[in-house]
Structure formats: structure tokens, C-alpha cells
Design a protein around this motif. Sequence first.
Motif, PDB file in Angstrom:
ATOM      1  N   VAL A  19     -10.098   0.620  -2.822  1.00 45.04           N
ATOM      2  CA  VAL A  19     -11.032  -0.495  -2.616  1.00 45.04           C
ATOM      3  C   VAL A  19     -11.492  -0.551  -1.168  1.00 45.04           C
ATOM      4  O   VAL A  19     -12.608  -0.988  -0.872  1.00 45.04           O
ATOM      5  N   TYR A  20     -10.665  -0.121  -0.281  1.00 50.93           N
ATOM      6  CA  TYR A  20     -10.985  -0.081   1.153  1.00 50.93           C
ATOM      7  C   TYR A  20     -10.103   0.980   1.807  1.00 50.93           C
ATOM      8  O   TYR A  20      -9.428   1.753   1.108  1.00 50.93           O
ATOM      9  N   GLY A  21     -10.149   1.041   3.128  1.00 53.82           N
ATOM     10  CA  GLY A  21      -9.256   1.930   3.876  1.00 53.82           C
ATOM     11  C   GLY A  21      -9.494   3.401   3.610  1.00 53.82           C
ATOM     12  O   GLY A  21     -10.614   3.848   3.346  1.00 53.82           O
ATOM     13  N   ALA A  41      -7.269  -0.711  -8.852  1.00 53.37           N
ATOM     14  CA  ALA A  41      -6.643  -1.728  -8.005  1.00 53.37           C
ATOM     15  C   ALA A  41      -5.736  -2.547  -8.911  1.00 53.37           C
ATOM     16  O   ALA A  41      -5.775  -2.407 -10.142  1.00 53.37           O
ATOM     17  N   ARG A  42      -4.951  -3.422  -8.290  1.00 53.60           N
ATOM     18  CA  ARG A  42      -3.971  -4.151  -9.090  1.00 53.60           C
ATOM     19  C   ARG A  42      -4.518  -5.441  -9.676  1.00 53.60           C
ATOM     20  O   ARG A  42      -3.825  -6.133 -10.426  1.00 53.60           O
ATOM     21  N   SER A  43      -5.751  -5.784  -9.330  1.00 50.57           N
ATOM     22  CA  SER A  43      -6.325  -7.014  -9.902  1.00 50.57           C
ATOM     23  C   SER A  43      -7.809  -6.799 -10.160  1.00 50.57           C
ATOM     24  O   SER A  43      -8.454  -5.954  -9.512  1.00 50.57           O
ATOM     25  N   ASN A  93      -3.881  10.759  -4.963  1.00 50.96           N
ATOM     26  CA  ASN A  93      -2.820   9.740  -4.934  1.00 50.96           C
ATOM     27  C   ASN A  93      -2.806   9.094  -3.559  1.00 50.96           C
ATOM     28  O   ASN A  93      -2.110   9.545  -2.638  1.00 50.96           O
ATOM     29  N   ASN A  94      -3.617   8.057  -3.431  1.00 57.20           N
ATOM     30  CA  ASN A  94      -3.799   7.366  -2.144  1.00 57.20           C
ATOM     31  C   ASN A  94      -3.035   6.058  -2.056  1.00 57.20           C
ATOM     32  O   ASN A  94      -2.573   5.675  -0.979  1.00 57.20           O
ATOM     33  N   ALA A  95      -2.928   5.326  -3.186  1.00 61.79           N
ATOM     34  CA  ALA A  95      -2.304   3.997  -3.160  1.00 61.79           C
ATOM     35  C   ALA A  95      -0.936   4.064  -2.490  1.00 61.79           C
ATOM     36  O   ALA A  95      -0.143   4.973  -2.759  1.00 61.79           O
ATOM     37  N   ALA A 158      12.138   3.541   4.619  1.00 58.44           N
ATOM     38  CA  ALA A 158      11.731   3.703   3.222  1.00 58.44           C
ATOM     39  C   ALA A 158      10.442   4.498   3.126  1.00 58.44           C
ATOM     40  O   ALA A 158      10.294   5.397   2.292  1.00 58.44           O
ATOM     41  N   TYR A 159       9.511   4.192   4.016  1.00 61.54           N
ATOM     42  CA  TYR A 159       8.205   4.855   4.008  1.00 61.54           C
ATOM     43  C   TYR A 159       8.356   6.336   4.333  1.00 61.54           C
ATOM     44  O   TYR A 159       7.797   7.193   3.639  1.00 61.54           O
ATOM     45  N   ALA A 160       9.183   6.655   5.344  1.00 55.61           N
ATOM     46  CA  ALA A 160       9.394   8.059   5.713  1.00 55.61           C
ATOM     47  C   ALA A 160      10.095   8.817   4.576  1.00 55.61           C
ATOM     48  O   ALA A 160       9.735   9.952   4.257  1.00 55.61           O
ATOM     49  N   ALA A 193      -7.149   3.864  11.742  1.00 55.24           N
ATOM     50  CA  ALA A 193      -7.456   2.430  11.869  1.00 55.24           C
ATOM     51  C   ALA A 193      -7.852   1.856  10.517  1.00 55.24           C
ATOM     52  O   ALA A 193      -9.002   1.991  10.075  1.00 55.24           O
ATOM     53  N   THR A 194      -6.890   1.247   9.842  1.00 55.49           N
ATOM     54  CA  THR A 194      -7.109   0.603   8.545  1.00 55.49           C
ATOM     55  C   THR A 194      -6.318  -0.708   8.520  1.00 55.49           C
ATOM     56  O   THR A 194      -5.530  -0.976   9.435  1.00 55.49           O
ATOM     57  N   PRO A 195      -6.461  -1.519   7.451  1.00 52.66           N
ATOM     58  CA  PRO A 195      -5.638  -2.735   7.376  1.00 52.66           C
ATOM     59  C   PRO A 195      -4.142  -2.451   7.466  1.00 52.66           C
ATOM     60  O   PRO A 195      -3.369  -3.248   7.994  1.00 52.66           O
TER      61      PRO A 195
END
Length: 265
Positions: A19-21, A41-43, A93-95, A158-160, A193-195
Amino acid sequence: MPDSIFSLEGRTALVTGAVYGIGFAIAKALADAGATIVFNARSQESVDRGLAAYAAVGIDAHGYVFDVTNEEAVDEAVSTISNAVAPIDVLVNNAGIIKRIPMTQMSAAEFRQVVDIDLTGPFIMSKAVIPAMIERGGGKIINICSMMSELGRETVSAYAAAKGGLKMLTRNIASEYGQYNIQCNGIGPGYIATPQTAPLRERQADGSRHPFDQFIVARTPAARWGDPADLAGPAVFLASRASDFVNGHVLYVDGGILAYIGKQP
Ligand code: NAP
Ligand code: GCO
């Protein structure tokens, strides 16, 4: 140019969380190369926001509501997309999410949530699209990895772990399904540079730049944060015929961070 090896004319690309980014920028790039764009998206609210954003740049995108961690919803959506739009030729697979918490203060539930979205989600999505790719003679899967596929830092355990796993999932899909003309590669963005990274770039109370902002600029040979548009060319390359013999590779688009010890103080 439809006959260009970089052309995506006639191909359908599903970009998750676009949706963005970074996801939106990659989807726009694939559309500019000729692809039909599908995103999720989730909604419904987010999907509607995305449809408006794509329309604003002249893209007639298709949006679907599902969470990449919900296997039943993913399977249903992939089937619906294949019938209503077209079979998926390119999956991005971006999400993804990040939680910046010192590991000893992070709950197992928080750790699991990050891994579930950032690693199990790409597994579920890839598992859903591969059978039809095999039937159709091939396909492309692009996993959005990270600097944290190679490096650690405080508060992002967790992310790494998830992004390191995503690098190896990329290599394993390439290994297991390369024989079916499926190429699975990764893109490893640097600091973009994203949210998601906005908290790392917020101006301080005195108007000065965030210390992490200054750190990243000093750590990047390009001496700047990346823009989502910097990922456009690499994404088109990995989604196109130009990369048909590239498999299991993570293409780092980081302005040189991984090559650089960092500017001397
Ligand atoms: P972002 O601005 O936070 O956007 C992430 C997107 O993913 C949002 O649209 C979000 O939707 C969606 N999403 C999250 N969980 C989802 C789920 N379970 N199902 C479906 N959609 C979901 O992030 P970004 O900076 O664009 O990053 C995109 C990808 O690049 C992520 O995988 C991130 O880890 C990776 N990455 C980012 C950077 C960077 O510096 N920004 C660098 C390297 C890698 P909602 O709006 O509903 O939350
Ligand atoms: C962080 C950032 C990074 C970026 C990206 C770098 O907190 O360190 O969010 O993790 O998102 O993954 O490649």
C-alpha cells in the motif's frame, strides 16, 4: 519495449503489503515495466487506500484483503486472483514488521509475531504460488530481506532472526524448485526512508538529526538514506527474463553499507 529482456508485459505480479513504502515502489516499478499489479493489505480500508494510490500514478491495480500469516486466507486469495485476474507469475514477499526491543525485554509472543510475519508469511505465500508456477513452466519469487540478513544490532533480535532465515528460505526455494524454472532471489535493502524507519530519522527536540540518522549516513558510502525508488531497477531485473539464470541470490541495494567499515569519526 515488449521484446526487452527486462519487459514484464503479460506478467502478473503479486506484491504483499504494497500500500505504501518499499512494496508500493516495487509494484510501481513492475507496473512501469508492463506487469499487472496485485497487492494485499490486512484491511479493506488499507486496500482502498492502496487502490487510490496506484490510480493516482495511473496504475489499475487489484487489491485483496488477507494477512500473509493466514494460510487458509492466502490459499483462497491466490485461487481467487488466479481466476479473477491471472495466475501469479511474480511473487514479491514484501510484507513485514519490526519490533525494536532489547532481547531480554522482548516477550516470546512478540518474537513469534515478527518471525510469523517476516518469515512464515513468505513461506506460506511461496507455498501457495509454487504449484501453479510449476504447471505454467516457471515463475519468479523475490523475498525482501535486509541488512539484518547479514548483520545484527541492538534491539532487533527477532527481525534479524527472521530476515536471516528469509535469506536461507530464499536459497532453499531456489534449490528445491530451480528445476521447474522457478527463480527465487532476495533483495536486501539498506536503510530506506519509509514509515518503518521513520522513528530512526525523527528530528530531535533541539532540531538536530537523530543520532541513528547520523550513524547510518556515516556508515553508508552513498552518504544518504535510500529511497524506495532505489529498489525499482533491482526488482524489475529479478522479476524479468534478464535474471533467468540468477537463483538463490540476495541482491543488496544498500548504497555500499555492507562493503564499508564506516567513516572515521
Ligand atoms: P512499512 O512501511 O512498515 O510497510 C510494511 C507493509 O507491510 C505495510 O503495508 C503493512 O501493512 C504490511 N504488512 C505488515 N504485516 C502484514 C501482514 N501480516 N499481512 C499483510 N501485510 C502486512 O515497511 P517498509 O519499510 O516499506 O518495508 C517493507 C519490507 O522491506 C519489509 O519486509 C521490511 O522488513 C523490509 N525492509 C525495509 C527496510 C527499510 O529500511 N525500510 C530495509 C530493509 C528491508 P499495515 O499498514 O497494515 O501495517
Ligand atoms: C533497524 C531498521 C533496519 C531496516 C532494514 C535495514 O531498526 O535497524 O529498521 O532493520 O529496516 O532492515 O536493512
